[in-house]
Design a protein around this motif. Structure first.
Motif, PDB file in Angstrom:
ATOM      1  N   LYS A   1       0.819  -1.213   0.000  1.00  7.47           N
ATOM      2  CA  LYS A   1       0.000   0.000   0.000  1.00  7.47           C
ATOM      3  C   LYS A   1       0.854   1.264   0.000  1.00  7.47           C
ATOM      4  O   LYS A   1       2.042   1.220   0.313  1.00  7.47           O
ATOM      5  CB  LYS A   1      -0.871  -0.017   1.254  1.00  7.47           C
TER       6      LYS A   1
ATOM      7  N   ARG B   1      -3.975  -0.809  -8.943  1.00 19.30           N
ATOM      8  CA  ARG B   1      -4.271  -0.892  -7.516  1.00 19.30           C
ATOM      9  C   ARG B   1      -5.543  -1.727  -7.403  1.00 19.30           C
ATOM     10  O   ARG B   1      -6.503  -1.485  -8.139  1.00 19.30           O
ATOM     11  CB  ARG B   1      -4.511   0.503  -6.966  1.00 19.30           C
TER      12      ARG B   1
ATOM     13  N   GLY C   1      -6.451  -1.678  -2.021  1.00 22.45           N
ATOM     14  CA  GLY C   1      -5.360  -0.698  -1.919  1.00 22.45           C
ATOM     15  C   GLY C   1      -3.982  -1.285  -2.159  1.00 22.45           C
ATOM     16  O   GLY C   1      -2.974  -0.606  -1.962  1.00 22.45           O
ATOM     17  N   TYR C   2      -3.908  -2.531  -2.565  1.00 22.84           N
ATOM     18  CA  TYR C   2      -2.614  -3.138  -2.907  1.00 22.84           C
ATOM     19  C   TYR C   2      -2.245  -2.751  -4.334  1.00 22.84           C
ATOM     20  O   TYR C   2      -3.068  -2.850  -5.243  1.00 22.84           O
ATOM     21  CB  TYR C   2      -2.677  -4.669  -2.816  1.00 22.84           C
TER      22      TYR C   2
END
Ligand code: ATP
Ligand code: MG
Length: 631
Positions: A415, A485, A489-490
């Motif tokens: 993140k 993404r 949120g990765y």
């Protein structure tokens, strides 16, 4: 305890109070008056009015509480030496070096070029420079004279600190002839050259210019050189990017912002404590060496290991034996090094007790899932990918300490790190992409957080035009990397924007195809490049290194593996991503920092001039590629 998402959010929406809090992690001589001055974007000025010193925070600050604890452990498997310095001893050595530099005429604001192997004196020299307010410019040891000359020309150093030689794989690499040649090539001539004589190679001595460290050190044995209190916004050093995509850029770093950023990262990213031991396997010539061999760990009061040698010599267990011996808690390396180890006997990993390790951080290149899986199961510690650049000085994307445990997703560096307002941008329209899994350029909304580059050394225009003006219609920092993404949120880095392949209208990241090919059990490493094609615009070519070349004795076996590789891509990504050819090679062209030089492969495949190859590790590697593609 707030969640990481809230922590990150606060770093953006309550920027000044967030960073005012982080600023308390370091010592200031004068407290900052203003946390961030962004009145002249994109130039950010952090902790304005504050005065501090990087060397004070890395060394002197610890004398009261841990003078006798280990600070610097320099290990060389090239010369079979290990030297350990406590904070008190480091303090003394740095002052000897600082006094010597002053005696050679170095003053605040002057540049000192450091061209050194991984020996303790290199650390003394860096710390001595920042102690007296001189800017160091470390150039990776062993760079040829042409690269060195262009950096001397750019930095205009008053003095150079160097050594007679480095050593690699047991072979002495003399530095002095390269340095002498570089100075001859450069129109700028340093006043003084301070040489550390390791007794490895004979040196031609230039009377009046060359100085011997051992005798200067002797003259300044009891030197007391106070830290120069610098404005937070005074530059601390310049450092060149790796040159993967072209001519390296001279990154200029400030003093206060960098010190705060590193102190905060040791706490919030590495969960580090004073007295622990950090082992970063990089080189002081790279940004990881600056931030996480020298400054970060020392600022945190940790012992830091400087290692000169290969990861495979005397055998592939050497790193783990160091971890065992020094009870290393934090280890930092690069995927390229792990891939080297992956080709060795896995028994070496089981030989040592590595239970002191809390985690292994990897950065510098995409960490493919098979490599991550392999090292994770072999070491049995968390593997933490982190994504950043020479320009930023510390991680942009990672799983910071406090992100839910067990949350690693292989293939993703995680993140956005606190302080970074990371956006994905549509390259063509400049619009922000907010729907999950859309591909775009990874960009950072200004101001860049503390610790990031202030500007390009002596070239504000290049800073603005290169980094902030590439996206139409808005002033935003481009990383020139391409990513997505997911809904959680990765982030996933898909490759550099230069490396995106456009096959018949489909945009494909080279990384996606590489990751897929690397999942084949007999492929150790692979590079994919796009080359011009009359019909499709571009096609992908793959250059793959087989893990076991002995099983590929005849053409039929090679053909069979090439076909299998194409089938893996068809199956996982679809036929559109299938490389038009898979070339099996012995080695891939890399920079000296171990990054794939795709632009060189692409140029050779397109029968063009490969351009500036001074950063390349082994130019002979390209010959095999030329032979294969008939260039
Ligand atoms: P130059 O800018 O001179 O072309 P370079 O970009 O290789 O060289 P560095 O600053 O050393 O110079 O490398 C930063 C780049 O490395 C990033 O922009 C990205 O492309 C790549 N990178 C670094 N860490 C990661 C990671 N964890 N995952 C994917 N890519 C990474
Ligand atoms: Mg770059």
């Amino acid at each position: 305890m707030t969640s990481y998402a809230e922590f990150h959010q606060r770093s953006i929406t309550e920027r000044d109070s967030f960073w005012a809090e982080q600023a308390r992690l370091i010592d200031w001589q004068t407290q900052p008056q203003q946390i961030c001055d962004y009145s002249n974007p994109p130039f950010a000025r952090w902790f304005v009015g504050g005065t501090t010193n990087l060397c004070h925070n890395a060394v002197d600050r610890h004398l009261a509480s841990r003078a006798d604890q280990a600070a610097l452990i320099a290990i060389s498997t090239e010369t079979n030496t290990e030297r350990s310095y406590s904070f008190a001893e480091l303090h003394a050595e740095v002052q000897r070096m600082a006094a010597s530099l002053q005696a050679l005429g170095v003053k605040k604001g002057d540049r000192v070029l450091i061209y050194m192997p991984m020996i303790a004196e290199a650390a003394f020299a860096m710390l001595a420079c920042v102690r007296i307010g001189a800017l160091h410019s470390v150039v990776f040891g062993g760079f040829a004279s042409g690269s060195l000359a262009s950096r001397i020309e750019d930095a205009q150093p008053v003095a150079v600190v160097s050594a007679d030689a480095g050593s690699r794989g047991g072979k002495v690499v003399p530095y002095k002839p390269l340095l002498d040649e570089a100075i001859a090539l450069s129109s700028h001539k340093p006043q003084a050259v301070l040489m550390v004589n390791r007794g490895l190679a004979p040196m031609d001595w230039v009377e009046g210019r060359d100085q011997d460290w051992a005798s200067l050190r002797e003259q300044h044995l009891n030197a007391q050189v106070p830290c120069e209190w610098l404005e937070s916004t005074d530059p601390s050093y310049t450092l060149y990017t790796s040159g993967t995509t072209g001519k390296p850029k001279g990154v200029q770093r400030d003093t206060g912002g960098y010190t705060v950023a590193l102190a905060a990262s040791m706490k919030h990213i590495f969960d580090a404590e004073a007295g622990q031991t950090f082992f970063a396997t990089s080189d002081i010539g790279w940004v990881v060496g600056h931030s996480y061999i020298i400054y970060g760990p020392l600022i945190a009061g940790m012992a830091t290991i400087m290692y000169e040698g290969l990861p495979t010599r005397p055998d592939a267990g050497i790193w783990w034996s160091i971890v065992e011996k020094y009870k290393v808690t934090h280890m930092f390396s690069a995927p390229t090094a792990v891939r080297v180890l992956k080709k060795q006997d896995p028994a070496y990993l089981a030989k040592y007790n590595v239970s002191s390790l809390k985690a292994l951080w990897l950065a510098g290149e995409p960490l493919d899932e098979p490599t991550a899986q392999w090292i994770s199961s072999s070491l049995n510690v968390p593997i933490i990918d982190n994504y950043w650049q020479t320009e930023t000085g510390w991680p942009i994307l990672t799983l910071a300490n406090g992100v839910e445990p067990q949350s690693t997703r292989f293939g993703s560096p995680g993140k956005a790190v606190y302080g970074y307002n990371v956006k994905l941008i549509d390259e063509a329209t400049g619009e922000e992409l907010t729907t999950p899994n859309q591909k775009g350029v990874v960009a950072i909304e200004g101001p860049l957080p503390p610790g990031c580059m202030q500007t390009v050394w002596r070239d504000d225009d290049r800073f603005v035009n290169t980094y902030w003006k590439s996206i139409p219609g808005r002033l935003i920092y481009s990383t020139f990397d391409w990513g997505i993404r997911d809904a959680d949120g990765y982030h996933f880095i898909l490759g550099r924007t230069d490396d995106v392949i456009n096959v018949a209208g489909h945009r494909l990241g080279t990384r996606e195809i590489e990751e897929c090919i690397a999942s084949h059990p007999n492929i150790a490493e692979v590079a994919v490049v796009g080359v011009a094609d009359n019909l499709k615009g571009q096609v992908a070519l793959a250059f793959a290194v087989p893990r076991d070349a002995s099983s590929l004795g005849d053409d039929a076996a090679r053909k069979a593996l090439e076909t299998e590789v194409m089938q893996v891509v068809d199956h996982k990504l679809g036929a559109v991503a299938r490389p038009s050819r898979v070339y099996l090679v012995g080695l891939l062209p890399k920079t000296r920092s171990g990054k794939l030089l795709r632009r060189a492969l692409q140029a050779v495949a397109e029968k063009r001039d490969p351009g500036d190859l001074t950063t390349m590790e082994d130019p002979a590697v390209l010959q095999q590629v030329r032979d294969l593609v008939g260039s």
